[in-house]
Design an enzyme around this catalytic site. Structure first.
Site, mmCIF file in Angstrom:
data_model
loop_
_atom_site.group_PDB
_atom_site.id
_atom_site.type_symbol
_atom_site.label_atom_id
_atom_site.label_comp_id
_atom_site.label_asym_id
_atom_site.label_seq_id
_atom_site.Cartn_x
_atom_site.Cartn_y
_atom_site.Cartn_z
ATOM 1 N N ILE A 1 0.860 -1.183 0.000
ATOM 2 C CA ILE A 1 0.000 0.000 0.000
ATOM 3 C C ILE A 1 0.892 1.227 0.000
ATOM 4 O O ILE A 1 1.099 1.858 1.032
ATOM 5 C CB ILE A 1 -0.927 0.001 1.236
ATOM 6 C CG1 ILE A 1 -1.649 -1.342 1.339
ATOM 7 C CG2 ILE A 1 -1.940 1.136 1.143
ATOM 8 C CD1 ILE A 1 -2.514 -1.488 2.563
ATOM 9 N N PRO A 2 1.506 1.555 -1.108
ATOM 10 C CA PRO A 2 2.400 2.716 -1.100
ATOM 11 C C PRO A 2 1.607 4.010 -0.909
ATOM 12 O O PRO A 2 0.513 4.165 -1.472
ATOM 13 C CB PRO A 2 3.055 2.679 -2.494
ATOM 14 C CG PRO A 2 2.209 1.802 -3.318
ATOM 15 C CD PRO A 2 1.423 0.912 -2.418
ATOM 16 N N HIS A 3 2.146 4.874 -0.057
ATOM 17 C CA HIS A 3 1.490 6.151 0.160
ATOM 18 C C HIS A 3 2.526 7.141 0.686
ATOM 19 O O HIS A 3 3.491 6.745 1.332
ATOM 20 C CB HIS A 3 0.346 6.015 1.170
ATOM 21 C CG HIS A 3 0.790 5.412 2.458
ATOM 22 N ND1 HIS A 3 0.647 4.057 2.713
ATOM 23 C CD2 HIS A 3 1.391 5.939 3.538
ATOM 24 C CE1 HIS A 3 1.127 3.807 3.903
ATOM 25 N NE2 HIS A 3 1.602 4.926 4.434
ATOM 26 N N PRO A 4 2.337 8.432 0.445
ATOM 27 C CA PRO A 4 3.255 9.437 0.990
ATOM 28 C C PRO A 4 2.898 9.732 2.444
ATOM 29 O O PRO A 4 1.784 9.462 2.887
ATOM 30 C CB PRO A 4 3.001 10.655 0.114
ATOM 31 C CG PRO A 4 1.583 10.507 -0.302
ATOM 32 C CD PRO A 4 1.290 9.056 -0.379
#
Lengths: 224, 575, 232
Positions: A134-137
């Site tokens: 779950i890539p997120h900044p």
């Protein structure tokens, strides 16, 4: 404008019987009407100034409902969309490919977003196991209009340094204009990703419409 | 009928739409006139009955006269008027601070009658307190009739008091000062004007009816700088005497309460004692205005030793009258004792230093009065202005201020609460505006309570509860019985944290196994003071309110602080 | 009792109770019979050293007709002046008991259209909802017709609860006041407002109220002008 005891008690944040006592003690300007007290707005405002009490009668102080948090996962997925055939061999390249494909992200910010995502991955991998990440900044992306979750199916599984060390084949990008929404979407998403049926369903690499329907059924079965 | 009604309503409405102050001034002057009339009536009737009874004083049975009077007075108060005993001033103060000056209508005449019986028959007491009670009740009932609110009613109570005192002494400023200093306890601009007008009205009434213009006639005094040192010494003496007087009054009262006799027998005992003292020392009888008059005008005949004994005789007689069931005030006895002290002081001074060039004996009698009034009531301004007005001039003002301030300070040091307030302070009812006690007593539990809490059934499974927790912001969950809604206990989130994080527990326990039952709860009957004490002792931030075994709501310190502050602003802001 | 605008002294000692010493036990006995646990009120504050202040925060107050100074009038069936003042200033309904114990089988509301009567109607509805007893409404048609009264009820949002509970609404012509009173069943609780409009009637309770209370022997629940009733 005239106010009743109940209305005034809401404005002042005290109980109605406090208002009644104040009237009885002669602390409040009242224009009596029968047994029900009525208050005139202009008299009240003068009184408030004199007593140094904050009173804003024109603006009903409804506590702001946190509408942001009720953003549903399905809406976000609808906005974010599903992308297939993401190529790349390492974390950075798959992230880049995904971002390039995503039309919802303004072109000017794509480079910046990539840097942030990579930085986040360096700090701690977002690979949650079972081949998902779950890539997120870490910061909010104020240039986005609404939150989105975009799902990207990779061509080849990539080593993502996931928790269970399995290579990752599906990325769920969570991109939000506000942090609060982020938490909400993350919790909703990870709830779905724990569902065995949903995992199996994802293996079939479904289209956007089917995916949304599936999420809806899962959420209906488990209301929060 | 409808015509009258409409007419009444339009008049009534116009009165209300006028400025509050105009209404208060008009109503205040009416209250002043009425209470002035009451005061004059008591004073005149006392004079007449004392004159009428005077010939009988020579008979051997005369000592029983005060007993009969005191008995009748106590019977009247207990059986007919059905009011509490005592002189009534604390009652007025209490009512002003707690109930916005609500007084019963009967109070406007009952004390007049009972004190007339007591004093008229020779009991040693003052007519001022009864007159104050009656005047304030008149003001209160006038306010009730006009349907005024608490603040306005308090002003009218002050007006009644001022009118009464002004009328009985023919001293308007003393009336004003007494009313504000002792009864109301707050100097507010809106109060002062109506009260001043009421005081003047009361004094005018008394002048119009009683031909002699001044209560105590006197010749001009010449008080010089040489009197300052003696007046310092006098102040100390009066302070001691006032503390002694207060103590004796209270002790006799307590002693009388310990005896098992009914009130009227006590009154007889007290009255007889006074009667017997009066055989040897007639000065102790009644309110004693005549003896004060003779002391001021220097026609007082007692020798120094006799006068010295008379001080204690009067103190004792007053204590016996008031403590044992008679009805009346301490104002006049204070004046008598004060002037006696002044006279004794002057006599002994001129005996020790025969060549001293100080003022006359009368002047010292006046100074002594100030000293006693300031010392016993701890109301220095009342003492000063009363004497200034009685003497009708400012020539004695410097020594007056000295005596009054030193006497009140010293007696305050020895006995922190004045005679009027002591009783109230002991009962925790001394609630001056803007004080902590007043705010706590004004704020009701019902106003502080926060409702809308979700309650849970005692038969709920823990898992269900955990699921509920997810969507709830509550920290306390009252547990109730299914059928009857009876309160059983409470679940505090902070206390169940370790079970809440252990999913193995979820299906194992019911809520009645998790809840705490020993948590302290408050009820709607509790005062805020009690609730706060409870929270302080047990270190709680919020407390449950349970009434009749039903959960009502919660009180939190945050809410209390919020409302406390508002209340403080309300009470202390200038109107 | 200190109300917002009046202080009423209610003495419960030798003059009004036959024997104050046994009164408490007697009260306990009555409660025990009904299986209710009584809670005795302990006054906390005192006006003078011997006069307790009584709270006015009650839901109901029950008092005999005769808390009074003038005993002669009570003999004629009049309400005592104290009771009037309690009704006038009380924020609670006052229950005036009948001379004998009668369990109530129904609730009757006398509805005359005034604000107090609306309060009485609300109270009747409340009790009826809580107890499940049937509710009857009695109205004397004074100048208006039936629809006027029905509109009044509708305007106050009471139509739904009135229709939900099985209620009968009886209307009587102006001159049939007495027959209305006789039609009320003897074992019904009468709920009525003290008719107070304007100054004269504020001082004396309405003449109707006086008539009702001297004619019927039922228990009367009176809502005064300061009484506030809210439906659950």
């Amino acid at each position: 404008m005239e106010l009743s005891v109940i209305e005034l008690s809401k404005h002042l944040g005290v109980a109605p019987n406090t208002i009644e006592r104040w009237v009885r003690q002669g602390n409040l300007p009242v224009s009596k009407k029968g047994e029900n007290f009525k208050f005139r707005a202009n008299e009240l405002e003068k009184w408030a100034v004199k007593h140094n009490i904050k009173l804003n009668l024109s603006d009903k102080k409804e506590p702001k409902k946190e509408t942001q948090t009720v953003v549903s996962l399905t809406d976000a997925v609808q906005k974010g969309g599903v992308y297939f055939d993401i190529s790349g061999n390492d974390v950075q390249s798959v992230l880049l490919a995904s971002i390039e494909k995503n039309n919802e992200i303004p072109e000017d910010f794509k480079i910046d977003l990539l840097e942030r995502l990579v930085e986040r991955e360096k700090a701690l991998s977002t690979g949650i196991g079972n081949g998902f990440a779950i890539p997120h900044p870490r910061e909010q992306l104020s240039y986005l209009e609404s939150p989105m979750v975009s799902i990207c199916f990779l061509d080849h599984p990539v080593d993502y340094k996931a928790l269970d060390n399995k290579p990752v084949s599906i990325l769920f990008f969570i991109l939000c204009p506000e942090l609060k929404m982020h938490l909400h979407l993350l919790s909703a998403l990870s709830f779905c990703l724990r569902d065995a049926e949903f995992i199996a369903f994802l293996e079939t690499r479904p289209e956007l419409d089917q995916l949304i329907k599936k999420i809806e059924t899962i959420q209906k079965a488990n209301p929060v | 009928m409808t015509v009258i009604k409409n007419w009444y309503q339009s008049i009534y409405h116009k009165l209300f739409q006028m400025d509050d102050r105009l209404l208060l001034i008009i109503a205040g002057s009416i209250a002043g006139i009425c209470s002035g009339l009451a005061a004059v009536a008591l004073r005149l009737s006392l004079e007449h009955v004392l004159e009428f009874l005077h010939p009988f004083r020579n008979y051997w049975w005369a000592f029983a006269l005060p007993a009969v009077g005191a008995m009748l007075s106590s019977l009247y108060l207990e059986k007919v008027a059905r009011e509490g005993a005592g002189h009534g001033v604390p009652e007025v103060i209490y009512s002003v601070s707690r109930y916005g000056g609500l007084l019963r209508f009967r109070s406007s005449f009952s004390r007049l009658i009972s004190s007339f019986l007591t004093i008229g028959s020779g009991g040693s007491a003052g007519p001022e307190a009864p007159v104050v009670m009656s005047g304030s009740a008149i003001g209160s009932n006038l306010a009730k009739f006009l349907r005024l609110n608490d603040r306005q009613r308090i002003t009218l109570v002050g007006c009644g008091t001022a009118g009464a005192i002004a009328s009985i002494f023919n001293a308007p400023i003393a009336g004003l000062v007494f009313s504000v200093e002792v009864i109301l306890g707050e100097w507010k601009f809106v109060n002062i004007i109506p009260i001043a007008i009421a005081a003047v009205a009361g004094a005018e009434i008394s002048q119009a009816i009683i031909p002699e213009q001044v209560l105590f006639n006197h010749q001009t005094f010449h008080v010089g700088f040489s009197d300052i040192l003696p007046s310092l010494c006098l102040a100390m003496v009066t302070a001691l005497v006032s503390v002694f007087f207060t103590k004796v009054l209270r002790q006799t009262g307590k002693m009388a309460k310990k005896t098992s006799f009914p009130l009227w027998i006590r009154a007889i005992i007290g009255g007889c004692t006074v009667g017997i003292i009066a055989i040897f020392m007639p000065i102790v009888l009644a309110e004693g205005y005549h003896s004060i008059q003779s002391m001021i005008s220097q026609t007082f005949s007692m020798g120094i030793f006799l006068a010295f004994v008379a001080i204690f005789a009067k103190i004792f007689a007053t204590a016996m009258t008031l403590g044992w069931g008679g009805s009346g005030g301490i104002f006049a006895p204070c004046l008598v004792i004060g002037s006696l002290t002044g006279v004794v002081f002057h006599k002994s001074l001129s005996m020790i230093i025969p060549s001293i060039a100080c003022a006359s004996e009368g002047a010292y009698a006046l100074l002594g009065m100030t000293g006693l009034v300031s010392g016993v009531m701890q109301a220095p301004l009342t003492g000063i202005f009363l004497i200034v007005e009685i003497t009708g001039g400012y020539e004695t003002i410097l020594p007056l201020i000295i005596v009054s301030s030193i006497s009140s300070t010293m007696s305050h040091y020895i006995e922190p609460a004045s005679f009027y307030f002591k009783e109230l302070i002991e009962r925790g009812q001394f609630l001056r505006p803007g004080t902590d006690a007043r705010i706590l007593s004004d704020l009701n539990i019902r106003e502080l309570i926060e409702t809308g809490h979700v309650t849970v059934s005692e038969n709920m499974v823990f898992r269900e509860f955990i699921n509920m927790l997810k969507t709830s912001g509550q920290n306390f969950f009252p547990v109730i019985e299914d059928q009857t809604d009876e309160y059983k206990g409470v679940i505090q989130i902070s206390a169940i944290r370790k079970y809440a994080l252990d999913p193995a527990m979820y299906d194992m326990v019911f809520l009645n196994q998790v809840m705490e039952t020993e948590v302290l709860t408050a009820s709607l009957d509790n005062d805020l003071q009690e609730v706060l004490d409870m929270m302080d002792i047990n270190n709680m931030d919020s407390i449950l309110v349970v009434e009749n075994d039903r959960f009502v709501g919660m009180i939190s310190k945050t809410k209390i602080l919020d409302l406390y502050r508002r209340e403080l602003i309300m009470q202390t802001s200038v109107h | 009792m200190y109300f917002s605008n009046d202080a009423v002294q209610v003495d419960l000692d030798h003059s009004y109770l036959a024997s104050p010493d046994t009164a408490k036990n007697h009260a306990k006995g009555i409660f025990d019979e009904m299986g209710v646990k009584p809670k005795f009120y302990e006054p906390k504050n005192f006006t003078a050293s011997s006069l307790p202040d009584i709270s006015t925060n009650f839901d109901y107050l029950c008092c005999p007709r005769s808390v009074s100074d003038i005993s002669s009038k009570i003999g004629l069936g009049h309400l005592g002046p104290k009771v009037r003042r309690l009704i006038k200033h009380g924020t609670f309904p006052v229950l005036i008991t009948s001379p004998v114990y009668k369990p109530w089988k129904s609730i009757s509301v006398f509805f005359g259209g005034s604000k107090n009567a609306l309060n009485a109607l609300k109270l009747g509805l409340k009790i009826s909802m809580a107890s499940g007893l049937p509710l009857d409404i009695y109205t004397l048609l004074e100048k208006k017709d039936e629809s006027y009264y029905k509109d009044l009820v509708k305007k106050d949002g009471l139509e739904d609860p009135v229709s939900q509970i099985s209620t009968h609404w009886h209307f009587y012509k102006k001159q049939d006041f007495d027959s209305m009173l006789y039609d009320v069943t003897h074992n019904s609780l009468i709920v009525l407002g003290a008719y107070g409009h304007g100054i004269i009637k504020d001082i004396l309770l309405g003449s109707k109220m006086e008539k009702i209370q001297s004619t019927v022997t039922n228990n009367l629940l009176v809502t005064g002008p300061n009484c506030s009733v809210s439906l659950p």
